[in-house]
Motif scaffolding. Structure first.
Motif, PDB file in Angstrom:
ATOM      1  N   LYS A   1     -43.064 -27.832   5.587  1.00  0.00           N
ATOM      2  CA  LYS A   1     -41.632 -27.726   5.317  1.00  0.00           C
ATOM      3  C   LYS A   1     -40.942 -29.081   5.251  1.00  0.00           C
ATOM      4  N   ASN A   2     -41.375 -30.023   6.074  1.00  0.00           N
ATOM      5  CA  ASN A   2     -40.697 -31.313   6.151  1.00  0.00           C
ATOM      6  C   ASN A   2     -41.248 -32.279   5.108  1.00  0.00           C
ATOM      7  N   LEU A   3     -40.924 -31.999   3.855  1.00  0.00           N
ATOM      8  CA  LEU A   3     -41.442 -32.780   2.729  1.00  0.00           C
ATOM      9  C   LEU A   3     -40.369 -33.646   2.081  1.00  0.00           C
ATOM     10  N   ARG A   4     -39.129 -33.500   2.506  1.00  0.00           N
ATOM     11  CA  ARG A   4     -38.042 -34.245   1.882  1.00  0.00           C
ATOM     12  C   ARG A   4     -38.043 -35.689   2.360  1.00  0.00           C
ATOM     13  N   LYS A   5     -37.938 -36.645   1.433  1.00  0.00           N
ATOM     14  CA  LYS A   5     -37.977 -38.052   1.793  1.00  0.00           C
ATOM     15  C   LYS A   5     -36.685 -38.468   2.509  1.00  0.00           C
ATOM     16  N   SER A   6     -36.762 -39.541   3.277  1.00  0.00           N
ATOM     17  CA  SER A   6     -35.621 -40.008   4.063  1.00  0.00           C
ATOM     18  C   SER A   6     -34.576 -40.683   3.175  1.00  0.00           C
ATOM     19  N   GLU A   7     -33.446 -41.013   3.797  1.00  0.00           N
ATOM     20  CA  GLU A   7     -32.317 -41.554   3.054  1.00  0.00           C
ATOM     21  C   GLU A   7     -32.649 -42.852   2.329  1.00  0.00           C
ATOM     22  N   ALA A   8     -33.540 -43.672   2.899  1.00  0.00           N
ATOM     23  CA  ALA A   8     -33.866 -44.959   2.284  1.00  0.00           C
ATOM     24  C   ALA A   8     -34.341 -44.781   0.841  1.00  0.00           C
ATOM     25  N   TYR A   9     -35.025 -43.664   0.573  1.00  0.00           N
ATOM     26  CA  TYR A   9     -35.521 -43.411  -0.776  1.00  0.00           C
ATOM     27  C   TYR A   9     -34.383 -43.141  -1.754  1.00  0.00           C
ATOM     28  N   ASP A  10     -33.209 -42.714  -1.215  1.00  0.00           N
ATOM     29  CA  ASP A  10     -32.061 -42.482  -2.100  1.00  0.00           C
ATOM     30  C   ASP A  10     -31.661 -43.759  -2.826  1.00  0.00           C
ATOM     31  N   PHE A  11     -31.857 -44.915  -2.162  1.00  0.00           N
ATOM     32  CA  PHE A  11     -31.486 -46.183  -2.787  1.00  0.00           C
ATOM     33  C   PHE A  11     -32.409 -46.530  -3.951  1.00  0.00           C
ATOM     34  N   LEU A  12     -33.618 -45.936  -3.962  1.00  0.00           N
ATOM     35  CA  LEU A  12     -34.544 -46.133  -5.080  1.00  0.00           C
ATOM     36  C   LEU A  12     -34.172 -45.271  -6.279  1.00  0.00           C
ATOM     37  N   GLU A  13     -33.361 -44.237  -6.036  1.00  0.00           N
ATOM     38  CA  GLU A  13     -33.050 -43.287  -7.098  1.00  0.00           C
ATOM     39  C   GLU A  13     -32.272 -43.931  -8.242  1.00  0.00           C
ATOM     40  N   LEU A  14     -31.547 -45.029  -7.948  1.00  0.00           N
ATOM     41  CA  LEU A  14     -30.848 -45.753  -8.998  1.00  0.00           C
ATOM     42  C   LEU A  14     -31.814 -46.172 -10.102  1.00  0.00           C
ATOM     43  N   TRP A  15     -33.037 -46.486  -9.708  1.00  0.00           N
ATOM     44  CA  TRP A  15     -34.056 -46.938 -10.659  1.00  0.00           C
ATOM     45  C   TRP A  15     -35.007 -45.807 -11.037  1.00  0.00           C
ATOM     46  N   LEU A  16     -35.574 -45.123 -10.033  1.00  0.00           N
ATOM     47  CA  LEU A  16     -36.671 -44.195 -10.279  1.00  0.00           C
ATOM     48  C   LEU A  16     -36.211 -42.781 -10.604  1.00  0.00           C
ATOM     49  N   GLY A  17     -34.904 -42.518 -10.492  1.00  0.00           N
ATOM     50  CA  GLY A  17     -34.454 -41.151 -10.705  1.00  0.00           C
ATOM     51  C   GLY A  17     -35.059 -40.237  -9.649  1.00  0.00           C
ATOM     52  N   SER A  18     -35.319 -38.995 -10.013  1.00  0.00           N
ATOM     53  CA  SER A  18     -35.933 -38.056  -9.060  1.00  0.00           C
ATOM     54  C   SER A  18     -37.348 -37.714  -9.527  1.00  0.00           C
ATOM     55  N   GLY A  19     -38.156 -38.765  -9.654  1.00  0.00           N
ATOM     56  CA  GLY A  19     -39.559 -38.589 -10.021  1.00  0.00           C
ATOM     57  C   GLY A  19     -40.386 -38.115  -8.843  1.00  0.00           C
ATOM     58  N   LEU A  20     -41.703 -38.168  -8.986  1.00  0.00           N
ATOM     59  CA  LEU A  20     -42.618 -37.592  -8.000  1.00  0.00           C
ATOM     60  C   LEU A  20     -42.442 -38.204  -6.614  1.00  0.00           C
TER      61      LEU A  20
END
Length: 510
Positions: free
Chosen positions: A108-127
């Motif tokens: 169940k605990n598969l959601r990445k932490s908040e730090a990964y949100d800062f990568l979303e500017l570049w990587l979008g919501s990829g794998l």
């Protein structure tokens, strides 16, 4: 004097006002970590002293190499689990295998932490970043791209790229030392582009898009880490107003242009490429990653052009930056281990009998000692030193309950150096990975590619690439130490990275 005092007072008031507004913005967007339940359960978890509403992050303030050292000290001091309050964010760091198993085995605990949100500017919501149904569908879609028949097809590319890199190293032999990171980066990016993306890179032009791309990734990593260490920039609004935000926009433009060129070149050659697809024993077509994405898009599946961009960005970052640092640190470690180099060469001679010819897939698979060497290198210097999740439910870890909605981080570096599970953890010893020794060890004491359902999809790809590279290098060169793990300063970054490069001396074998 009156005007000076008035000016200073106004300046101080402005600073206080900005600070208050920042705090309010952070609380407004992320109020959950000040819930009484999280606070109450967090009280039982060890960690440095904390100031109410401020937290205990103040000792972490400073340059990135200072932050690296602080985390290492805390992990040892608190025996594998400690908490960090950063304003209203509650995080727990673990490096105890039993605790790591609880997290990485969770369905169940598969959601990445908040730090990964800062990568979303570049990587979008990829794998790397996505979760839920989107992550499951993308993972299922891309897993066949690393089928062993596809990997066998890639070996020729790995070997040709390794031969090219060996020729580059030949020019370095007269120098007192070589910073191997640029060489490793070029090697890893070239291999990645030609295998999973299907394009050849031009590395000869110093003004090429590759150089711009490589520099842009490095600068993005710097800004990413600076943002993480400055809570004022957790607010997207304030970050976009800052000079860092404006620079980031330009960097992402460079990164995105590179990706779009890769995709468009593949699309332009699609019809020719479509005729070259190989088949498995069952007769099903086996496709490299880019071909899978394009095929699914053309067949009307649940992925569009923007989805392809997300996954290509993700794999271009994950597939080359992590591998290049893994290769760089491995060369540094081998340089200090002449006996290990001799054993690798002995195994190589038993296969090639002194020849510098290309290896086959089967020969790479049979390099058992070299595989143990690579595993030990990834233990001492894991390219990804930490991974994080945001908990969807409470997790019981020993006597502690890690509350739902908090952030839980696996410190892979500290896990791999945990003295309770690794005798003389700083010693380079490939025999730790002999089958009998590995069988006696906790299965979650070694997770360089993570573990569980969100493990690294390309780990067999990486192992083959690294084997190919080291096989070629050791057959042609003796490595001598300049930097060592004891002397090289490290820093927190997107990947495990040194402050000033990784230096090695190369000498040709006679």
């Amino acid at each position: 004097m009156y005007f000076i005092i008035q000016f200073l007072a106004q300046a101080l008031l402005s600073v206080i006002l900005v600070f208050i507004i920042t705090i309010l913005l952070i609380i407004w967007k992320y109020p959950i970590h000040w819930k009484y339940r999280i606070y109450k359960l967090g009280q039982d978890i060890p960690g440095p002293p904390s100031i109410p509403f401020i937290g205990n992050f103040i000792p972490f303030l400073g340059p990135l190499d200072h932050i690296w050292r602080i985390f290492r000290k805390l992990s040892l001091h608190y025996n594998g689990i400690f908490k960090v309050w950063t304003l209203n964010r509650f995080s727990v760091f673990i490096s105890e295998p039993d605790y790591v198993e609880v997290l990485l085995s969770s369905a169940k605990n598969l959601r990445k932490s908040e730090a990964y949100d800062f990568l979303e500017l570049w990587l979008g919501s990829g794998l790397l970043i996505s979760d839920g149904d989107k992550w499951k569908s993308r993972r299922k879609l891309l897993t066949p791209a690393f089928h062993f028949n596809i990997l066998k097809q890639f070996v020729t590319v790995f070997e040709e790229q390794s031969e090219r890199t060996v020729q580059i190293i030949r020019k370095e032999c007269d120098k007192p030392f070589t910073n191997v990171i640029p060489i490793s980066t070029e090697h890893a990016l070239g291999a990645l582009c030609e295998t999973t993306m299907g394009i050849k890179m031009n590395f000869d032009d110093n003004n090429s898009e590759f150089i711009k791309y490589k520099n842009a990734i490095y600068h993005f990593g710097e800004i990413f880490m600076e943002r993480i260490t400055k809570p004022i920039f957790y607010s997207q609004f304030l970050f976009e107003l800052s000079s860092m935000g404006k620079i980031t926009t330009k960097i992402i433009t460079t990164l995105r242009n590179f990706t779009l060129n890769v995709i468009d070149e593949r699309l332009n050659n699609w019809e020719t490429r479509n005729q070259q697809m190989i088949k498995s024993a069952s007769g099903k077509k086996l496709l490299p990653m880019m071909d899978i994405l394009i095929t699914e898009m053309k067949n009307g599946a649940n992925i569009d052009y923007n989805g392809i961009v997300e996954e290509v960005d993700t794999f271009m970052f994950e597939g080359h930056d992590t591998t290049s640092m893994g290769i760089s640190f491995m060369l540094m470690l081998l340089a200090s281990e002449p006996e290990v180099q001799d054993k690798i060469l002995e195994e190589q001679n038993s296969i090639f009998h002194g020849s510098t010819r290309m290896a086959t897939y089967e020969e790479l698979q049979n390099m058992e000692y070299l595989e143990r060497v690579i595993k030990e290198s990834l233990r001492l210097c894991p390219p990804v030193p930490v991974i994080g999740r945001r908990l969807e439910e409470d997790l019981q870890m020993g006597q502690y309950i890690i509350p739902k909605e908090s952030y839980l981080y696996v410190s892979i570096y500290d896990l791999h150096h945990n003295p309770k599970y690794w005798d003389q953890p700083e010693k380079f010893d490939p025999d730790r990975f002999l089958p009998d020794n590995a069988a006696q060890r906790h299965p979650f004491a070694y997770v360089p590619f993570s573990a569980g359902s969100r493990n690294c999809i390309g780990q067999r790809f990486v192992m083959l690439e690294m084997k190919s590279f080291v096989s070629k290098v050791i057959r042609e060169y003796i490595l001598e130490p300049v930097d060592t793990l004891e002397t090289i300063p490290l820093k927190v970054d997107l990947v495990m990275r040194p402050v000033n490069g990784v230096k090695v001396k190369f000498r040709r074998r006679k």
